[in-house]
Enzyme design. Structure first.
Site, mmCIF file in Angstrom:
data_model
loop_
_atom_site.group_PDB
_atom_site.id
_atom_site.type_symbol
_atom_site.label_atom_id
_atom_site.label_comp_id
_atom_site.label_asym_id
_atom_site.label_seq_id
_atom_site.Cartn_x
_atom_site.Cartn_y
_atom_site.Cartn_z
ATOM 1 N N GLN A 128 -5.429 8.886 10.398
ATOM 2 C CA GLN A 128 -5.482 9.009 8.943
ATOM 3 C C GLN A 128 -6.648 9.884 8.469
ATOM 4 O O GLN A 128 -7.462 10.348 9.255
ATOM 5 C CB GLN A 128 -5.610 7.615 8.338
ATOM 6 N N GLU A 176 6.448 6.245 -1.829
ATOM 7 C CA GLU A 176 6.854 6.354 -0.431
ATOM 8 C C GLU A 176 6.847 4.977 0.221
ATOM 9 O O GLU A 176 6.404 3.992 -0.372
ATOM 10 C CB GLU A 176 5.930 7.301 0.342
ATOM 11 N N SER A 177 7.325 4.938 1.465
ATOM 12 C CA SER A 177 7.426 3.665 2.183
ATOM 13 C C SER A 177 6.513 3.633 3.398
ATOM 14 O O SER A 177 6.222 4.666 3.997
ATOM 15 C CB SER A 177 8.872 3.435 2.640
ATOM 16 N N HIS A 178 6.066 2.442 3.748
ATOM 17 C CA HIS A 178 5.375 2.189 5.014
ATOM 18 C C HIS A 178 5.866 0.841 5.531
ATOM 19 O O HIS A 178 5.078 -0.053 5.854
ATOM 20 C CB HIS A 178 3.855 2.192 4.811
ATOM 21 N N ASN A 179 7.186 0.723 5.630
ATOM 22 C CA ASN A 179 7.815 -0.566 5.873
ATOM 23 C C ASN A 179 7.612 -1.090 7.290
ATOM 24 O O ASN A 179 7.058 -2.175 7.492
ATOM 25 C CB ASN A 179 9.317 -0.478 5.577
ATOM 26 N N HIS A 180 8.092 -0.352 8.271
ATOM 27 C CA HIS A 180 8.026 -0.834 9.648
ATOM 28 C C HIS A 180 6.594 -1.032 10.135
ATOM 29 O O HIS A 180 6.285 -2.059 10.754
ATOM 30 C CB HIS A 180 8.790 0.118 10.584
ATOM 31 N N ASP A 224 11.719 8.321 -6.331
ATOM 32 C CA ASP A 224 12.462 7.175 -5.803
ATOM 33 C C ASP A 224 12.110 6.915 -4.349
ATOM 34 O O ASP A 224 11.700 7.813 -3.617
ATOM 35 C CB ASP A 224 13.970 7.390 -5.930
ATOM 36 N N HIS A 264 12.694 9.736 9.747
ATOM 37 C CA HIS A 264 11.673 9.602 8.707
ATOM 38 C C HIS A 264 11.220 10.959 8.187
ATOM 39 O O HIS A 264 10.921 11.096 7.001
ATOM 40 C CB HIS A 264 10.477 8.833 9.257
ATOM 41 N N GLU A 275 -0.952 10.368 14.330
ATOM 42 C CA GLU A 275 -0.929 10.236 12.873
ATOM 43 C C GLU A 275 -2.215 9.572 12.372
ATOM 44 O O GLU A 275 -2.200 8.831 11.390
ATOM 45 C CB GLU A 275 0.322 9.470 12.437
#
Length: 751
Positions: free
Chosen positions: A324, A102-106, A512, A55, A322
């Site tokens: 926030q 951006e992604s926060h998929n999992h 992207d 990541h 991590e």
């Protein structure tokens, strides 16, 4: 347990370390020992493990991503490109706009609400770190089958997290996507985009320079939530057959982030920082190593001065957390008092945790003991680079050969059959109204939203005197990319480009989010390589440079990967938002024109999915020069008042576009399809490079002359009229029936 210091590491070279549990490979661990000339301390091992994760380091993808630099089109608008927190483009009048997806998929699958909420929080801080005020967000989402029980678990939480965090920040959500497909079962995609605005002179970069300058950590306290977080969680495939690393998902506090935003913007206004970085993936490990690596010297950190929520945390846990709503700033000594004063004013905790040195090392101390002593570039920018093997999948040819021809899939041959299929497409969860979702988002807060959800693009006014504005659209079709990843990526860019132009804005730049399965699977890696190559080639032709973005890999469960899903965001500029073009047919008597050429292109189409649950064949062909021409025509027609409405043709083809524009405007349309052409193909084909526009009668001649002079096919197909969609000679369906089919679908599935 005794502290693992650098001195202890030198004296105990053979001590066992949990490098595999932290996601490192054996050769990666050996490389760390080679770099340091000894075994790493526990704190160093923690830093390398999160920063060398997939990541954070892009170790499987960066050999392909370099094409975005090698094939970068010339652009006068580009101010900051790939490598910073977000790209920045010049939009005129002294304004710069930064944007990123951006992604926060999992994390969003594990804990839907907090995973999605902190995805919004993280992307907002990326934009803030560039020196900009965040002004809008968007959310491209992908879920499993709409009627699957787990979708009912995941979707409401994710939507509530996005709405809850974004609404509390006071940021309008102006668009995005919601797509359902069984391939995303167990691996929903939660991509988040933010747009920010600043003046050119306000741009800030993530770098630490100037020996003696102070390193300040400010924002929320550091806790145990998110230890390893997305940096580890997004670097592993979900697998039900073995224990998986499941770090705690970060917990967000939007009210703390709102204070952090206003505090940071005041700090920027007083020019108190030399460099700044948000704390997202990899937390302090990332912020300290990247700031030092991009700067002119080293850095010394006193880790025990970090403000904590949990005082039992070890140095390793503090570095990996991590948590926030945190930022890290580089501040000159004579400005530190004012910096801290502003933080206190906004009730934001701030501590000086170290300083920039004139050395070349990142040194981190814990209660006086040296626990980290590393060259920062080896942590932040010189991680592993893999040339993953890839090959065209053995099943690709058979998939492409299974085209949705009339012989394979029954096509309607009567008016009633066409009507029935139109209603099936309009009522499919992918084409149906998403109002149950989007109504949970505030789209008008701040008062500058011009176009938002339900339109082809979102548009924000950024100057209230001149009406200068920016437009953003996100698109991505995993079905197209599964059939042909090279073309699928280009179609994603083409559609986003077309959506921005349909609103009247000039496309400028791209961000992207590349969502794929495991890079250790040669089939997936081929998909990634092809999609990246396709996107880079298309950006070069369209003149839209990639300014940054995100790669999300390991989106699969066991051996089952998601469809390759390159999500492309295009940002455009419009000189006067009062001249924007909506998609609604809002006035009777408007003439309807179909722009572009229609061919028999149903591979991966909404019709083949909604009516036959079929995926096969080839996606529509891409003509990028035609896309440029269509975009130029739409922009000029909007600027010069030649069109009242415009809607790009994509999912569901002309039929779905007519349904949406009629329902949006509350007016019907009488359509006369051109003779000699198959009505089915005209209504359901998804040929690219097309749009339907509504032209005032007074402008018909001028509009036709422009299209003819530029060589763009423009066919008059009807008029806005009545309270039904009447395809003459075929069928008529009332707006009431269309509305019944198109709305309430999501609510019913989630009930």
């Amino acid at each position: 347990m005794s502290l693992d210091t650098v001195k202890n590491a030198e004296q105990t070279p053979d001590a066992a370390q949990p490098w595999a549990d932290l996601g490192l490979k054996e050769d990666e661990y050996a490389r760390i020992r080679e770099i340091l000339g000894r075994r790493p301390t526990g704190a160093e091992l923690a830093m390398y493990s999160v920063m060398w994760s997939e990541h954070c380091s892009y170790k499987s993808s960066k050999v392909h991503l370099k094409q975005f630099g090698e094939k970068k089109p010339d652009s006068d608008a580009m101010l900051v490109g790939i490598g910073e927190n977000a790209g920045v483009v010049d939009v005129g009048q002294g304004y710069a706009v930064t944007f990123k997806v951006e992604s926060h998929n999992h994390p969003s699958y594990i804990e839907p609400y907090q995973g999605a909420a902190t995805g919004i929080g993280g992307i907002v801080r990326d934009i803030l770190a560039m020196g900009a005020r965040p002004v809008a967000v968007m959310d491209p989402l992908r879920f499993g089958a709409a009627d699957h029980p787990d979708t009912r678990r995941v979707l409401p939480g994710i939507v509530a997290g996005i709405g809850g965090y974004g609404n509390c920040l006071g940021l309008p959500n102006i668009g995005g996507e919601v797509v359902f497909d069984s391939c995303y079962q167990g691996n929903p995609l939660v991509n988040a985009l933010c747009v920010g605005v600043m003046k050119h002179e306000d741009i800030h970069l993530a770098q630490a320079s100037g020996a003696g300058n102070k390193v300040v950590l400010y924002g929320a306290r550091t806790g145990g939530d998110g230890i390893g977080g997305v940096s580890v969680l997004a670097s592993e495939t979900f697998d039900d057959t073995k224990p998986a690393k499941r770090p705690a998902v970060q917990v967000g506090d939007p009210f703390q982030e709102k204070l952090l935003i206003e505090c940071t913007l005041e700090i920027f206004r007083e020019k108190l920082v030399k460099g700044i970085q948000d704390l997202g993936g990899a937390g302090l490990s990332c912020a300290t190593s990247e700031l030092a690596s991009a700067g002119s010297g080293g850095m010394r950190i006193e880790l025990d001065t970090v403000h904590l929520r949990d005082h039992t945390l070890s140095p390793e846990e503090i570095l990996m957390s991590e948590s926030q709503e945190r930022m890290c700033a580089i501040v000159e000594p004579d400005k530190i008092d004012r910096f801290l004063e502003i933080c206190e004013k906004w009730d934001v905790i701030a501590n000086v945790i170290g300083e920039v040195t004139d050395g070349e090392r990142l040194e981190i101390y814990w209660h006086g003991e040296l626990v980290v002593d590393v060259p920062p570039r080896t942590v932040a920018h010189e991680g592993p680079t893999y040339q993953r093997p890839y090959a065209r999948p053995s099943w690709q040819d058979a998939l492409q050969a299974d085209a949705p021809t009339a012989e394979r899939l029954a096509r309607p041959t009567t008016g009633e059959g066409l009507k029935a299929d139109l209603l099936k497409v309009a009522s499919h969860p992918n084409q149906a109204s998403k109002s149950w979702i989007t109504d949970q988002y505030d789209r008008y807060v701040l008062g500058n939203t011009v176009l938002s959800v339900g339109e082809d693009s979102g548009m924000i006014r950024i100057d209230e005197e001149t009406n200068l504005g920016v437009s953003v659209a996100t698109d991505g079709n995993g079905r197209f990319a599964k059939l042909d990843p090279y073309t699928g990526a280009q179609l994603a860019l083409a559609e986003a480009y077309r959506n921005v132009a349909a609103g009247g804005a000039k496309p400028l730049a791209v961000s992207d989010c590349l969502n794929f399965g495991s890079p250790e699977d040669p089939d997936v890696m081929w998909q990634f390589a092809e999609a990246t190559r396709g996107l880079a080639d298309a950006c070069l032709v369209l003149g839209t440079p990639v300014t940054g973005g995100n790669v999300s890999l390991y989106n699969q469960t066991g051996e089952v990967a998601i469809h390759p899903t390159p999500v492309v965001a295009v940002l455009g500029v419009i000189d006067d938002v009062t001249r924007r073009t909506p998609l609604a047919f809002a006035e009777e008597g408007q003439l309807l024109y179909l722009l572009g050429d229609t061919a028999d292109e149903l591979g991966g189409s909404a019709w083949s999915q909604a009516v036959h649950d079929h995926l096969g064949g080839l996606p529509p062909t891409v003509d990028l020069e035609r896309e440029r021409l269509l975009g130029d025509i739409l922009i000029a027609a909007s600027r010069d008042g030649m069109i009242d409405a415009a809607h790009d043709l994509s999912d569901g083809g002309l039929g779905q576009a007519l349904v949406e524009s009629c329902l949006k405007g509350g007016h019907g349309a009488r359509i006369v399809l051109p003779e000699g052409q198959d009505p089915f193909v005209l209504l359901f084909s998804e040929s690219a490079g097309r749009a339907v526009v509504a032209v005032p009668r007074s402008e018909e001649l001028r509009f036709n002359d422009m299209c003819t002079a530029r060589g763009l096919p423009a066919t008059r197909i009807g008029v806005v009229d009545g309270d039904s969609l009447d395809v003459q000679g075929q069928f008529s369906v009332s707006l009431a029936e269309l509305k019944d089919a198109h709305t309430g679908v999501i609510e019913a599935l989630l009930a």
